[in-house]
Design an enzyme around this catalytic site. Structure first.
Site, PDB file in Angstrom:
ATOM      1  CG  ASN A  24      -0.230  -0.091   2.511  1.00 52.80           C
ATOM      2  OD1 ASN A  24       0.610   0.751   2.807  1.00 52.80           O
ATOM      3  ND2 ASN A  24      -0.519  -1.119   3.299  1.00 52.80           N
ATOM      4  N   GLY A  32      -2.651  -9.857   3.362  1.00 57.85           N
ATOM      5  CA  GLY A  32      -2.360 -10.531   2.097  1.00 57.85           C
ATOM      6  C   GLY A  32      -0.883 -10.817   1.882  1.00 57.85           C
ATOM      7  CG  ASP A  34       2.275  -5.232   2.392  1.00 61.26           C
ATOM      8  OD1 ASP A  34       3.498  -5.366   2.544  1.00 61.26           O
ATOM      9  OD2 ASP A  34       1.662  -4.160   2.560  1.00 61.26           O
ATOM     10  CB  SER A 117      -4.589  -4.491  -7.966  1.00 64.87           C
ATOM     11  OG  SER A 117      -3.910  -3.318  -7.617  1.00 64.87           O
ATOM     12  CB  THR A 118      -6.305  -9.818  -8.346  1.00 61.61           C
ATOM     13  OG1 THR A 118      -5.294 -10.695  -7.846  1.00 61.61           O
ATOM     14  CG2 THR A 118      -5.889  -9.244  -9.679  1.00 61.61           C
ATOM     15  CB  VAL A 120      -7.269  -6.249   0.033  1.00 60.65           C
ATOM     16  CG1 VAL A 120      -7.955  -5.108   0.763  1.00 60.65           C
ATOM     17  CG2 VAL A 120      -6.970  -7.368   1.009  1.00 60.65           C
TER      18      VAL A 120
HETATM   19  N1  AR6 Z   1       2.396 -15.450  -2.185  1.00 60.56           N
HETATM   20  C1  AR6 Z   1       1.846 -15.104  -3.378  1.00 60.56           C
HETATM   21  N2  AR6 Z   1       0.652 -14.511  -3.492  1.00 60.56           N
HETATM   22  C2  AR6 Z   1      -0.028 -14.242  -2.357  1.00 60.56           C
HETATM   23  C3  AR6 Z   1       0.458 -14.572  -1.062  1.00 60.56           C
HETATM   24  C4  AR6 Z   1       1.735 -15.206  -1.009  1.00 60.56           C
HETATM   25  N3  AR6 Z   1       2.300 -15.542   0.153  1.00 60.56           N
HETATM   26  N4  AR6 Z   1      -0.480 -14.188  -0.153  1.00 60.56           N
HETATM   27  C5  AR6 Z   1      -1.508 -13.648  -0.843  1.00 60.56           C
HETATM   28  N5  AR6 Z   1      -1.253 -13.688  -2.168  1.00 60.56           N
HETATM   29  P1  AR6 Z   1      -3.443  -8.852  -1.829  1.00 60.56           P
HETATM   30  P2  AR6 Z   1      -3.786  -6.297  -3.295  1.00 60.56           P
HETATM   31  C6  AR6 Z   1      -2.084 -13.265  -3.319  1.00 60.56           C
HETATM   32  O1  AR6 Z   1      -4.745  -8.650  -1.132  1.00 60.56           O
HETATM   33  O2  AR6 Z   1      -5.090  -6.735  -3.841  1.00 60.56           O
HETATM   34  C7  AR6 Z   1      -2.453  -5.479   1.683  1.00 60.56           C
HETATM   35  O3  AR6 Z   1      -3.091  -5.319   2.934  1.00 60.56           O
HETATM   36  C8  AR6 Z   1      -3.579 -13.092  -3.104  1.00 60.56           C
HETATM   37  O4  AR6 Z   1      -4.231 -14.366  -3.073  1.00 60.56           O
HETATM   38  O5  AR6 Z   1      -2.286  -9.325  -1.037  1.00 60.56           O
HETATM   39  O6  AR6 Z   1      -2.785  -5.644  -4.206  1.00 60.56           O
HETATM   40  C9  AR6 Z   1      -1.585  -4.291   1.291  1.00 60.56           C
HETATM   41  O7  AR6 Z   1      -0.976  -3.691   2.426  1.00 60.56           O
HETATM   42  C10 AR6 Z   1      -3.935 -12.298  -4.350  1.00 60.56           C
HETATM   43  O8  AR6 Z   1      -4.053 -13.175  -5.474  1.00 60.56           O
HETATM   44  O9  AR6 Z   1      -2.945  -7.480  -2.569  1.00 60.56           O
HETATM   45  C11 AR6 Z   1      -2.571  -3.369   0.648  1.00 60.56           C
HETATM   46  O10 AR6 Z   1      -3.264  -2.580   1.586  1.00 60.56           O
HETATM   47  C12 AR6 Z   1      -2.694 -11.415  -4.566  1.00 60.56           C
HETATM   48  O11 AR6 Z   1      -1.665 -11.975  -3.732  1.00 60.56           O
HETATM   49  C13 AR6 Z   1      -3.535  -4.304  -0.041  1.00 60.56           C
HETATM   50  O12 AR6 Z   1      -3.472  -5.543   0.689  1.00 60.56           O
HETATM   51  C14 AR6 Z   1      -2.876  -9.959  -4.170  1.00 60.56           C
HETATM   52  O13 AR6 Z   1      -3.734  -9.858  -3.041  1.00 60.56           O
HETATM   53  C15 AR6 Z   1      -3.114  -4.583  -1.470  1.00 60.56           C
HETATM   54  O14 AR6 Z   1      -4.113  -5.325  -2.099  1.00 60.56           O
END
Ligand code: AR6
Length: 167
Positions: A24, A32, A34, A117-118, A120
């Site tokens: 973020n 997630g 992050d 981005s896909t 949260v």
């Molecule tokens: N390895 C690979 N992919 C993952 C892992 C992992 N260990 N864990 C989750 N994913 P998201 P966004 C996938 O929500 O939509 C955070 O709070 C997940 O299944 O992590 O860009 C940040 O601080 C999905 O397919 O990221 C921001 O506030 C993908 O990673 C916000 O979330 C992205 O999901 C960013 O949201």
């Protein structure tokens, strides 16, 4: 020729030069991918991120990988999906382009991306996969690129999208 591999797994265990964090704009961690990256890299990562002073959506900033097998973490805040009329597609494209530039600047040979981005942030998965893969193919980078899809649906969509783009 861009070399792209797609597989299902956890990005924190990838033995590549750089992994990308779907961060973020504060760069101070979150849920997630992050959250997983911050937990695996250790507390020094947050200290390093603090010094970066945030990052604009679509831009990218690099830290060390600390306790990760990867040497670098490239942090990029993806766009929050707000219906599609708020420059979301261009901003997502910027994320991938700027991560490639950062990796090249740090002389990386390999980079692993999550699906930015896909989660949260709610970007529609198929559209995101098309933008991600098209942008990376067009980048014509010599990096070895891996997409690490966490769940099966994401894995399937990225595979189908890549197959369609190559046809
Ligand atoms: N390895 C690979 N992919 C993952 C892992 C992992 N260990 N864990 C989750 N994913 P998201 P966004 C996938 O929500 O939509 C955070 O709070 C997940 O299944 O992590 O860009 C940040 O601080 C999905 O397919 O990221 C921001 O506030 C993908 O990673 C916000 O979330 C992205 O999901 C960013 O949201």
């Amino acid at each position: 020729m861009t070399k792209i591999t797609i597989f299902q797994g956890d990005i924190t265990v990838q033995k590549v030069d750089a992994i990308v964090n779907a961060a973020n704009t504060s760069l101070r961690g979150g849920g997630g991918v992050d959250g997983a990256i911050h937990r695996a890299a250790g507390a020094k990562l947050d200290k390093a991120c603090q010094r970066l002073g945030g990052c604009l959506t679509g831009e990218a900033k690099t830290t060390a990988g600390f306790n990760l097998p990867a040497k670098y973490i490239i942090h990029t805040p993806g766009p929050i999906w707000r219906g599609g009329n708020n420059n979301e597609e261009q901003l997502l494209q910027n994320c991938y382009q700027n991560c490639v530039l950062e990796a090249e600047k740090h002389h990386c040979h390999s980079i692993a991306f999550p699906s930015i981005s896909t989660g949260v942030y709610g970007f529609p998965l198929k559209k995101a996969a098309q933008i991600a893969l098209q942008t990376l193919i067009k980048s014509n980078s010599s990096l070895y690129i891996t997409f690490v899809c966490f769940d099966q649906q994401t894995y399937r969509v990225y595979q189908e999208t890549l197959a369609a783009l190559l046809n």
